[in-house]
Design an enzyme around this catalytic site. Structure first.
Site: not given
Ligand SMILES: [Zn+2]
Length: 455
Positions: A60, A62-64, A94, A178, A319, A323
């Site tokens: 899990h 999020h490497f954006r 996402n 989620h 996760d 930011h």
């Molecule tokens: Zn996540």
């Protein structure tokens, strides 16, 4: 001829006794575990007296990228992962554009193949009317799972109940969820809207998670689809899942993930850690630890430790959802949710081992063996002949406060700064190549490869 022999390693696995052996590597795979003295080798390193565990599989992150490279991209995120002993990451959909179709999936695959220093898998996102595209990516064995957002979080991937039901009826393969009930979140968002800085755990209360998990269990009972519930954060959710799985844990195909921040941070404890900021705040308080699902109260935090210790949790995922500091410094309603964490998961868990909370064997189960089982990664998660040569040489377990210098990811902050923890691993190997040592990238030319379920 072996490419590499790691000699006299004390190999740790989840269920077998520790044993001292040589790990012999050829073409990125472990070809022999035992006595490697007799074979010729291009390189030999001694791991005498050191513990060696499989590389961490973080299901899990999020490497954006594509879309938000100022927060992270595949190069920066994968360097952070490698520095902390994570050798495989599964990236969430996402991004911008979101990963919903073959074209978007291939676009992300190309970025990861070019830039990722660790192995990678790519989730496909669920959204209304896209089930054919999902099946194409799942049946080909390309996507590592289907990610569903029952509650709105970062990005536009929220699904309603009809879409969720059709997903269970029409698609195939692992569904990762989620689980927060959007109607509850909506009511609370409206009710709290006049409060300038509400408690995030009140705006997104535990009951939103329990209602969603209860609904999921009904769907799994009806369709017997494998479901992986992401970031379990409350005792109530854990109790529901436990009752649903039954005494042998196999009544329903549900598995669970927990994140380190839900084990180490709580909403009603003064922030003892984090980078100091003005007004006595730190990056372990306020909007800095605004994350979905929220950091819960301390009773839930303790219950989650207990769930980990009692084998109620299957996997640990970070996760990792970075930011920038400027974004996190915004007022509550503007500050985005999510915190970085891919590089601190293993140090935090090794700290728990050092403190006697869990065993190193349990860490290997949670971070390596069980993720390999849940995601069907047959050549990962263990140091065994035929497996990929992804492994981690652990160092001294003496605690040292995490400093900003230790942080590798692009946004360069952590809620755990200042926390005494076991330092990053001595050596991290991806496909038999040394990528990171003592938290620093030592070979920036290594590229990981796509990992697919069943392979
Ligand atoms: Zn996540």
């Amino acid at each position: 001829m072996y490419d590499l022999v790691v000699e006299d390693a004390t190999i740790v696995s989840g269920w077998e006794p520790r044993r001292v052996a040589d790990i012999c590597v050829e073409h990125g795979r472990i070809v022999h575990v035992g006595d490697g003295a007799s074979g010729a080798a291009r390189a030999r390193v001694s791991a005498a007296g050191k513990l060696v565990m499989p590389g961490v599989i973080d299901g899990h992150v999020h490497f954006r990228s594509p879309g938000h490279p100022h927060k992270e991209d595949w190069a920066s995120g994968s360097r952070a992962a490698a520095s902390g002993g994570v050798t495989t990451v599964l990236d969430m959909p996402n991004t911008n554009p979101p990963t919903l179709t073959r074209m978007e999936w291939e676009q992300k695959r190309a970025l990861a193949a070019e830039h990722s220093r660790v192995n990678f898998g790519i989730w496909v996102g669920a959204s209304a009317g896209r089930n054919d595209a999902i099946n194409e990516l799942m049946d080909s064995g390309d996507a590592c799972g289907i990610k569903v957002f029952m509650g709105a979080s970062t990005g536009p991937l929220l699904v309603d109940d009809d879409t969720l039901v059709r997903l269970f009826e029409q698609t195939r393969g692992l569904i990762g969820v989620h689980a927060e009930e959007e109607s509850v979140l909506e009511v609370l968002r409206t009710r709290c809207s006049s409060v300038e800085a509400p408690n995030h755990n009140v705006v997104r209360p535990p009951v939103a998670a329990t209602i969603a998990v209860r609904r999921l269990i009904e769907l799994v009972e009806a369709h017997l689809r494998p479901v992986h519930i992401c970031h379990l954060s409350t005792e109530a959710e854990s109790d529901l899942v436990e009752a649903a799985r039954g005494v042998d844990r196999r009544r329903l195909p549900i598995t669970t993930e927990i994140c380190p921040h839900h084990l180490y941070l709580s909403a009603d404890l003064p922030a003892a850690f984090g980078r100091p900021l003005e007004n006595g705040a730190t990056t372990a308080s306020g909007n800095w630890i605004k994350v979905n699902p929220p950091i819960r109260d301390d009773a839930d935090r303790r219950a989650m430790w207990s769930a980990v210790q009692r084998q109620r949790i299957d996997t640990i995922g970070s996760d990792h959802a970075p930011h920038t500091m400027a974004e996190k410094a915004l007022p509550y309603w503007s500050a985005p949710s999510g915190i970085p964490g891919v590089e601190t998961t293993l140090p935090l868990l090794l700290t728990a081992v050092r403190q006697g909370r869990i065993t190193l064997e349990r860490v290997v189960q949670l971070c390596c063996e069980e993720p390999a089982r849940v995601f069907g990664l047959k050549a990962k998660g263990a140091i065994r002949e035929g497996h990929d040569a992804d492994f981690v040489v652990l160092g001294e377990p003496d605690l040292r406060p995490l400093t900003s210098d230790d942080i590798v990811c692009r946004v360069a902050w952590s809620p755990f700064e200042g926390m005494p923890m076991v330092p990053k691993p001595d050596a991290v190997y991806v496909a038999g190549r040394l990528v990171a040592s003592h938290g620093r990238i030592v070979d920036d030319d290594v590229r990981g490869s796509l990992t697919r379920p069943g392979a």
